[in-house]
Scaffold this active site. Structure first.
Site, PDB file in Angstrom:
ATOM      1  N   ASP A 121       0.858  -1.186   0.000  1.00 51.52           N
ATOM      2  CA  ASP A 121       0.000   0.000   0.000  1.00 51.52           C
ATOM      3  C   ASP A 121       0.887   1.226   0.000  1.00 51.52           C
ATOM      4  OD1 ASP A 121      -0.322   1.827   2.721  1.00 51.52           O
ATOM      5  OD2 ASP A 121       0.630  -0.102   3.085  1.00 51.52           O
ATOM      6  N   CYS A 137      -1.004   4.320 -22.579  1.00 48.07           N
ATOM      7  CA  CYS A 137      -1.971   4.007 -21.520  1.00 48.07           C
ATOM      8  C   CYS A 137      -3.399   3.990 -22.070  1.00 48.07           C
ATOM      9  CB  CYS A 137      -1.851   5.039 -20.399  1.00 48.07           C
ATOM     10  SG  CYS A 137      -2.993   4.767 -19.025  1.00 48.07           S
ATOM     11  N   CYS A 191      -6.122   4.081 -19.960  1.00 45.28           N
ATOM     12  CA  CYS A 191      -7.042   4.510 -18.904  1.00 45.28           C
ATOM     13  C   CYS A 191      -8.021   5.546 -19.453  1.00 45.28           C
ATOM     14  CB  CYS A 191      -6.282   5.074 -17.696  1.00 45.28           C
ATOM     15  SG  CYS A 191      -5.705   6.776 -17.872  1.00 45.28           S
ATOM     16  N   HIS A 238      -5.526   8.113 -13.627  1.00 46.05           N
ATOM     17  CA  HIS A 238      -4.403   7.592 -14.418  1.00 46.05           C
ATOM     18  C   HIS A 238      -3.382   6.871 -13.539  1.00 46.05           C
ATOM     19  CE1 HIS A 238      -1.054   7.232 -17.166  1.00 46.05           C
ATOM     20  NE2 HIS A 238      -0.316   7.775 -16.217  1.00 46.05           N
TER      21      HIS A 238
END
Length: 370
Positions: free
Chosen positions: A266, A304, A306, A335
């Site tokens: 995380d 990308c 996204c 993103h």
């Protein structure tokens, strides 16, 4: 056990492994990156958007939710999942890192940590028993034991004292934790001292937690030191339990952590730099708010797929950020989370093919770490 890992493949040339982490709120694939929802929200994102980026397990913060809105209120709402409308698994940290980072606003004793709220200056006491009360009220699938996170640098005497207190506090946490649909993970400490890490691992493994966090890394030490600690520590950890490297989220560190056998990560990094107008790309970081992108009509990352990169240009996103329009940092956040989750998918594919070391080389060949 409410949470367990099933290891499905170990890579041939590294300690990397693929697994399934079973929780009361569903099964997720590992290795996994957990977006951080400190105050019961991943900043600027709806839960549905987090899921669309590939997020499956999120982290919330015990310290912040205790101060605001209060764990009793969250329990009254039906627990953290219902309160924030997140249907997947949740992990809550113990708040230990936050209270220790308060510096002069806190005092450590054997009983616990007395601290003043960063919000209003009010005085509070976190003991292992109090932290367990809060985390059980929040109702996450995984709760972390209350530990003492030694800073970097610190001398060995300090690291020993923090380790010993972490062990005693872990025993106290385990004694009072009784929520059957929540797993309590222990946290291995010991600073950058490998003999202390070995000692902490032995003491905590003897308590038979269902999973283990590796705390006290990514707190300012050089990356090579962190990797050295992982090289020594991971082989001592159980193969049949999840291994969670706390607070690590830069792309290179994620790859290196997986290579060494870590299952869970995380970090606030992807969302925090997004709010400052910086994004990850396949070539490295790009600060889209910079003047050089005022007339750049390419996507943030041309490789990308996204939502943000498929629909908006660097010039437009820069305009939004400079104009203090919230959509700008929503798009950079979308993103960055997508980028990190796609990286984890690529890592998993590489493990399946026993080519993770080759993937690391290919990734770092283009990704500027500067």
């Amino acid at each position: 056990m409410p949470v367990k890992i099933t290891v499905e493949k170990e890579e041939k040339y590294t300690r990397a492994r693929l697994g399934k982490l079973s929780t009361p709120h569903g099964e997720v694939e590992t290795p996994i990156f957990m977006p951080v929802g400190t105050q019961a929200t991943v900043k600027t994102m709806t839960p549905e958007e987090v899921h669309q980026t590939g997020g499956r397990l999120i982290l919330s913060n015990t310290y912040h939710l205790y101060l605001r809105p209060g764990h009793d209120l969250v329990r009254e709402a039906g627990g953290l999942h219902k309160f924030m409308n997140w249907h997947g698994p949740i992990l809550t940290d113990s708040g230990g890192f936050q209270v220790f980072s308060l510096g002069p606003l806190r005092t450590i004793t054997e009983e616990g940590v007395t601290f003043r709220s960063h919000i209003d200056g009010s005085k509070h006491l976190f003991t292992p028993e109090k932290v367990m009360e809060i985390e059980q009220a929040l109702g996450a699938d995984i709760a972390m034991a209350f530990d003492e996170c030694a800073p970097y640098p610190c001398d060995k005497e300090y690291a020993i004292a923090a380790l010993e207190r972490t062990t005693r506090w872990a025993e106290r946490c385990k004694k009072v934790h009784n929520r059957k649909d929540q797993a309590l993970f222990g946290i291995i400490q010991g600073g950058v001292f490998n003999d202390l890490r070995e000692r902490s691992a032995k003491e905590l493994l003897a308590m038979d937690f269902p999973g283990y966090g590796i705390g006290g890394l990514s707190v300012g030490e050089p990356k090579d030191l962190m990797y050295d600690v992982l090289d020594h520590l991971i082989p001592l950890m159980p193969k049949d339990k999840p291994r969670y490297l706390m607070g690590v989220g830069s792309p290179d560190c994620l790859i290196e952590g997986v290579i060494r056998g870590v299952d869970m990560f995380d970090c606030v990094l992807p969302t925090r730099i997004a709010r400052n107008g910086t994004v990850f790309t396949h070539k490295g970081k790009l600060t889209v708010r910079n003047a050089e992108f005022a007339r750049d009509f390419r996507p943030m990352d041309e490789q990308c797929d996204c939502y943000a990169c498929q629909n908006y240009s660097r010039a437009y996103i820069r305009h939004l950020i400079k104009a203090d329009e919230i959509l700008g940092i929503r798009l950079t956040t979308i993103h960055n989370l997508h980028f990190i989750q796609q990286l984890m998918e690529n890592i998993k594919d590489a493990i399946r093919q026993d080519r993770l070391l080759q993937y690391r080389q290919e990734f770092l060949q283009h990704f500027n770490l500067g």
